[in-house]
Scaffold this active site. Structure first.
Site, PDB file in Angstrom:
ATOM      1  N   THR A  98       7.573 -10.117   0.197  1.00  0.00           N
ATOM      2  CA  THR A  98       7.853 -10.464  -1.199  1.00  0.00           C
ATOM      3  C   THR A  98       6.534 -10.356  -1.949  1.00  0.00           C
ATOM      4  OG1 THR A  98       9.663 -11.944  -0.603  1.00  0.00           O
ATOM      5  CG2 THR A  98       8.678 -12.242  -2.781  1.00  0.00           C
ATOM      6  N   LYS A 173      14.248  -9.671  -5.780  1.00  0.00           N
ATOM      7  CA  LYS A 173      13.814 -10.826  -4.980  1.00  0.00           C
ATOM      8  C   LYS A 173      13.317 -11.958  -5.876  1.00  0.00           C
ATOM      9  CE  LYS A 173      12.912 -13.267  -1.338  1.00  0.00           C
ATOM     10  NZ  LYS A 173      11.997 -12.876  -0.249  1.00  0.00           N
ATOM     11  N   LYS A 241       3.665 -18.827  -3.448  1.00  0.00           N
ATOM     12  CA  LYS A 241       3.217 -17.482  -3.820  1.00  0.00           C
ATOM     13  C   LYS A 241       4.319 -16.723  -4.550  1.00  0.00           C
ATOM     14  CE  LYS A 241       3.958 -14.380  -0.951  1.00  0.00           C
ATOM     15  NZ  LYS A 241       5.024 -13.396  -0.609  1.00  0.00           N
TER      16      LYS A 241
END
Length: 294
Positions: A98, A173, A241
């Site tokens: 990701t 995502k 993150k």
């Protein structure tokens, strides 16, 4: 027809199961990790060790990466000893980390100049989905060459969708993480409420997970919260993150995300109190701490 040889970089909580499923599907597997011992069980099962990113890229038809942070992605793809400088013309690269949509586009552009087919294909489903080869895979890249990587993706996942051009997988995502972030607050609060009300939380789950409140997080991570199991299926530090990438992308598009920002604020507090290497369900402990403070 002989299956392509796959190079795999990133044998963490999810990556190791994904690599193992590729071998089960009959693919030859090259692996590289910074610490060889982390890949020892895969090597015992038939994977071939490569002593550098460059060596792995040269010996593989499809290179798959699932590493930690965008900086790690940039390092393995874009430096002189990285994937794109050493992969064969006509090979495929699939970043399943990701990461940033903008970085995915940069990798695609540089790969195209080298005659390499690049895809961003982040995943959802956690450690359970990786283990069961049941991940959701969100891909971005050229439709023309997608069939070339589909057998490999099918060895790791069930719900595989090419969302659009380079970067589209990462943007999808981000949608996934935005939905999860606010949803995790609700899951934690519902279970904590059930306990304080004197109910049996697992019995409560039997009712609410089958109704309008049902979600993957409620059914899978809610049970772990109740059991006091905060081991990582997906690390808190990596979720933070992801949320930062999503917030930055949203701000670039002038998209308001107050729920996402609140979730990140709470996860930041959890991380700062020592929870960065726990699973995302450990947010439940924040509510326990706050309740005791009151």
């Amino acid at each position: 027809m002989q299956k392509k040889t796959i190079g795999f970089i990133g044998t963490g909580v999810m990556g190791k199961s994904m690599a193992r499923n590729l071998m089960k599907a009959g693919f030859g597997l090259n692996v590289y990790t910074r610490t060889k011992e982390k890949a020892s069980d895969l090597l015992e099962e038939g994977a071939r060790w490569q002593d550098s990113v460059a060596a792995l890229a040269k010996e593989s038809d499809i290179i798959i990466t699932i590493v930690g942070y965008p900086s790690d992605v940039e390092e393995v793809y874009l430096n002189d000893n990285g994937i794109l400088a050493n992969a064969k013309r006509g090979s495929y690269v699939i970043d399943m980390t990701t990461s940033s949509p903008e970085l995915a586009k940069a990798i695609y552009d540089q790969a195209r100049e080298a005659g390499i087919h690049a895809y961003d294909a982040p995943v959802s489903g956690g450690d359970v989905g990786a283990r069961n080869a049941a991940l959701t895979i969100m891909a971005g890249g050229d439709k023309e060459h997608f069939e070339g990587i589909l057998p490999a993706l099918e060895a790791m996942g069930k719900n595989i969708v090419l969302q659009g051009d380079a970067g589209a997988g990462q943007h999808t995502k981000m949608c996934n993480q935005i939905a999860i972030a606010s949803g995790m607050l609700g899951v934690c609060e519902a279970i904590f409420y059930a306990e304080k009300a004197g109910l049996h939380p697992k019995t409560v789950l039997q009712s609410i997970e089958a109704g309008a409140a049902g979600s993957w997080s409620l059914s899978n991570l809610g049970t772990r919260m109740i059991d006091g199991n905060f081991e990582p299926g997906f690390y808190v530090k990596h979720f933070i993150k992801d949320m930062k990438i999503a917030i930055d992308s949203a701000e670039n598009m002038s998209v308001p995300v107050p729920g996402l920002k609140l979730a990140k604020e709470l996860y930041d507090q959890l991380s700062q109190s020592g929870g960065e290497n726990k699973g995302t369900q450990a947010l439940y402990q924040y509510y326990e701490i706050m309740s005791q403070a009151d």
